[in-house]
Scaffold this motif. Structure first.
Motif, mmCIF file in Angstrom:
data_model
loop_
_atom_site.group_PDB
_atom_site.id
_atom_site.type_symbol
_atom_site.label_atom_id
_atom_site.label_comp_id
_atom_site.label_asym_id
_atom_site.label_seq_id
_atom_site.Cartn_x
_atom_site.Cartn_y
_atom_site.Cartn_z
ATOM 1 N N ALA A 87 80.500 24.284 71.218
ATOM 2 C CA ALA A 87 81.925 24.009 71.452
ATOM 3 C C ALA A 87 82.875 25.257 70.988
ATOM 4 C CB ALA A 87 82.451 22.565 71.085
ATOM 5 N N ALA A 88 82.532 25.808 69.715
ATOM 6 C CA ALA A 88 83.161 26.938 69.497
ATOM 7 C C ALA A 88 83.093 28.075 70.174
ATOM 8 C CB ALA A 88 82.824 27.266 68.024
ATOM 9 N N SER A 89 82.038 28.439 70.819
ATOM 10 C CA SER A 89 82.095 29.462 71.752
ATOM 11 C C SER A 89 82.710 29.271 73.009
ATOM 12 C CB SER A 89 80.571 29.796 72.013
ATOM 13 O OG SER A 89 79.821 28.712 72.612
ATOM 14 N N GLY A 90 82.997 27.976 73.564
ATOM 15 C CA GLY A 90 83.725 27.797 74.769
ATOM 16 C C GLY A 90 85.173 27.745 74.530
ATOM 17 N N LEU A 91 85.776 28.198 73.582
ATOM 18 C CA LEU A 91 87.253 28.153 73.402
ATOM 19 C C LEU A 91 87.891 29.757 73.298
ATOM 20 C CD1 LEU A 91 87.193 25.419 70.402
ATOM 21 C CD2 LEU A 91 87.573 25.251 72.718
ATOM 22 N N ASP A 92 87.275 30.556 73.860
ATOM 23 C CA ASP A 92 88.016 31.767 74.179
ATOM 24 C C ASP A 92 89.071 31.938 74.863
ATOM 25 O OD1 ASP A 92 85.992 32.916 72.386
ATOM 26 O OD2 ASP A 92 84.639 33.837 74.000
ATOM 27 N N GLY A 93 89.217 31.138 75.719
ATOM 28 C CA GLY A 93 90.257 31.090 76.912
ATOM 29 C C GLY A 93 91.692 30.423 76.201
ATOM 30 N N LEU A 94 91.559 29.847 75.013
ATOM 31 C CA LEU A 94 92.777 29.227 74.313
ATOM 32 C C LEU A 94 93.371 30.201 73.247
ATOM 33 C CD1 LEU A 94 91.375 25.822 73.353
ATOM 34 C CD2 LEU A 94 92.907 26.356 75.351
ATOM 35 N N GLU A 95 94.686 30.008 73.162
ATOM 36 C CA GLU A 95 95.179 30.836 71.945
ATOM 37 C C GLU A 95 94.685 30.695 70.666
ATOM 38 O OE1 GLU A 95 97.897 32.955 72.326
ATOM 39 O OE2 GLU A 95 97.733 32.502 74.483
ATOM 40 N N PRO A 96 94.654 31.547 69.816
ATOM 41 C CA PRO A 96 93.861 31.424 68.692
ATOM 42 C C PRO A 96 93.974 30.162 67.729
ATOM 43 C CG PRO A 96 94.642 33.816 68.848
ATOM 44 C CD PRO A 96 95.019 33.056 69.847
ATOM 45 N N PRO A 101 84.426 32.954 63.294
ATOM 46 C CA PRO A 101 85.100 33.489 64.239
ATOM 47 C C PRO A 101 86.560 32.958 64.877
ATOM 48 C CG PRO A 101 82.866 33.402 64.869
ATOM 49 C CD PRO A 101 83.150 32.469 63.598
ATOM 50 N N LEU A 102 86.522 31.561 64.920
ATOM 51 C CA LEU A 102 87.919 30.982 65.278
ATOM 52 C C LEU A 102 88.862 31.075 64.151
ATOM 53 C CD1 LEU A 102 86.266 27.598 66.731
ATOM 54 C CD2 LEU A 102 87.413 29.677 68.282
ATOM 55 N N LEU A 103 88.485 30.927 63.112
ATOM 56 C CA LEU A 103 89.384 31.028 62.050
ATOM 57 C C LEU A 103 89.929 32.594 61.978
ATOM 58 C CD1 LEU A 103 90.922 29.925 59.541
ATOM 59 C CD2 LEU A 103 88.862 30.691 58.049
ATOM 60 N N ALA A 104 88.969 33.579 61.738
ATOM 61 C CA ALA A 104 89.302 34.923 61.770
ATOM 62 C C ALA A 104 90.081 35.519 62.883
ATOM 63 C CB ALA A 104 88.098 35.648 62.131
ATOM 64 N N ARG A 105 90.081 34.838 64.193
ATOM 65 C CA ARG A 105 90.910 35.138 65.366
ATOM 66 C C ARG A 105 92.135 34.754 65.164
ATOM 67 N NH1 ARG A 105 91.342 33.613 71.343
ATOM 68 N NH2 ARG A 105 90.552 31.549 70.933
ATOM 69 N N ALA A 106 92.270 33.442 64.657
ATOM 70 C CA ALA A 106 93.798 32.841 64.212
ATOM 71 C C ALA A 106 94.337 33.666 63.289
ATOM 72 C CB ALA A 106 93.391 31.452 63.782
ATOM 73 N N GLN A 107 93.641 34.241 62.236
ATOM 74 C CA GLN A 107 94.073 34.803 61.213
ATOM 75 C C GLN A 107 94.805 36.172 61.532
ATOM 76 O OE1 GLN A 107 90.749 34.493 58.392
ATOM 77 N NE2 GLN A 107 91.910 33.238 56.897
ATOM 78 N N ARG A 108 93.994 36.787 62.322
ATOM 79 C CA ARG A 108 94.314 37.994 63.199
ATOM 80 C C ARG A 108 95.588 38.099 63.729
ATOM 81 N NH1 ARG A 108 88.879 38.586 63.726
ATOM 82 N NH2 ARG A 108 89.101 38.054 66.238
ATOM 83 N N ALA A 109 95.752 36.959 64.535
ATOM 84 C CA ALA A 109 97.116 36.570 65.234
ATOM 85 C C ALA A 109 98.123 35.862 64.412
ATOM 86 C CB ALA A 109 96.681 35.577 66.337
ATOM 87 N N GLY A 110 97.981 35.932 63.165
ATOM 88 C CA GLY A 110 99.023 35.638 62.333
ATOM 89 C C GLY A 110 99.377 34.365 62.220
ATOM 90 N N ALA A 111 98.184 33.193 62.843
ATOM 91 C CA ALA A 111 98.790 31.878 62.754
ATOM 92 C C ALA A 111 98.329 31.148 61.611
ATOM 93 C CB ALA A 111 97.884 31.489 64.074
ATOM 94 N N VAL A 112 97.111 31.642 60.796
ATOM 95 C CA VAL A 112 96.459 31.017 59.512
ATOM 96 C C VAL A 112 96.696 31.811 58.586
ATOM 97 C CG1 VAL A 112 94.428 30.313 58.870
ATOM 98 C CG2 VAL A 112 94.766 29.721 61.191
ATOM 99 N N ARG A 113 96.972 31.264 57.284
ATOM 100 C CA ARG A 113 97.121 31.964 56.030
ATOM 101 C C ARG A 113 95.687 32.935 55.789
ATOM 102 N NH1 ARG A 113 98.918 27.085 51.942
ATOM 103 N NH2 ARG A 113 97.889 28.810 50.583
ATOM 104 N N ASP A 114 95.927 34.186 55.349
ATOM 105 C CA ASP A 114 94.882 35.062 55.162
ATOM 106 C C ASP A 114 94.123 34.746 54.185
ATOM 107 O OD1 ASP A 114 95.861 36.917 57.126
ATOM 108 O OD2 ASP A 114 97.216 38.092 55.909
ATOM 109 N N GLU A 115 94.409 34.115 53.010
ATOM 110 C CA GLU A 115 93.617 33.690 51.992
ATOM 111 C C GLU A 115 92.498 32.411 52.293
ATOM 112 O OE1 GLU A 115 97.198 31.251 51.273
ATOM 113 O OE2 GLU A 115 96.821 33.074 52.169
ATOM 114 N N VAL A 116 92.705 32.005 53.335
ATOM 115 C CA VAL A 116 92.128 30.705 53.621
ATOM 116 C C VAL A 116 90.597 31.263 54.283
ATOM 117 C CG1 VAL A 116 91.949 28.683 55.089
ATOM 118 C CG2 VAL A 116 94.005 29.235 54.267
ATOM 119 N N SER A 117 89.399 30.572 53.629
ATOM 120 C CA SER A 117 88.069 30.807 54.100
ATOM 121 C C SER A 117 87.742 29.572 54.966
ATOM 122 C CB SER A 117 86.789 31.106 53.189
ATOM 123 O OG SER A 117 86.736 29.796 52.256
ATOM 124 N N ILE A 118 86.591 29.931 56.070
ATOM 125 C CA ILE A 118 85.991 29.104 56.808
ATOM 126 C C ILE A 118 85.495 27.709 55.803
ATOM 127 C CG2 ILE A 118 83.772 29.942 56.995
ATOM 128 C CD1 ILE A 118 85.651 27.730 59.642
#
Length: 184
Positions: free
Chosen positions: A78-87, A132-149
């Motif tokens: 399911a994680a790999s099928g979410l590329d079309g959504l915003e981070p 990768p979902l978390l990293a993409r959301a972090q790169r987009a500025g949507a999630v705090r940088d210090e948070v790990s998976i």
């Protein structure tokens, strides 16, 4: 999908159909009756004989482990099928699926904890799927940088294992947790 999640799934088409029917029936039986679900009920629900069940899964633990492995595989796919959504939306969608997975896992957590190797392989696969979902959301500025998976999965696992008054309360707690992940 991570190859660290071995399956007993047979190669022959007819045997594979029986195997898949048993796993699906076990998932339903465990959802309905928790770890108390009988092997006979699983065989009945799947439409195969009890001998076929035991040929595929000699022990209850073998069946539980396969159902768990299958659930983890579906979660990771399911994680790999979410590329079309915003981070942010992709991460939240996957985390909601993770919450559903935790609910099925709780029914047989005691049996799962006996198989440390399989359990560790599944945890690794989930981290690799969510990272990768978390990293993409972090790169987009949507999630705090210090948070790990690992932080995120522990947070969501923790809130998923608590009893709630109703579904609305569970959703409020989940939303509060998500707000804590947001950047800014």
């Amino acid at each position: 999908m991570d190859s660290a999640l071995p399956t007993r799934r047979p190669r022959r088409a007819d045997a594979r159909r029986n195997f898949d029917a048993l796993v699906a029936a076990a998932r339903e039986a465990f959802a309905d009756n928790g770890s108390r679900a009988s092997m006979e009920d699983v065989a009945r629900r799947s439409g195969v004989s009890i001998a076929t069940l035991y040929r595929n899964f000699p022990t209850r633990e073998d069946l539980v482990e396969e159902v768990h492995r299958d659930e983890v595989e579906q979660l990771c796919l399911a994680a790999s099928g979410l590329d079309g959504l915003e981070p942010w939306d992709a991460l939240v969608t996957w985390l909601r699926r993770f919450v559903d997975y935790i609910g099925t896992k709780l029914a047989f957590a005691d049996l799962l904890n006996r198989s440390a190797d399989s359990f560790q392989a599944c945890r690794k696969a989930m981290r690799e799927a969510g990272a990768p979902l978390l990293a993409r959301a972090q790169r987009a500025g949507a999630v705090r940088d210090e948070v790990s998976i690992d932080d995120v999965l522990r947070l969501v696992s923790g809130i998923s294992t608590v009893e709630y008054v109703d579904e609305a309360q569970r959703e409020r707690v989940f939303d509060v947790a998500l707000a804590g992940l947001r950047a800014g």
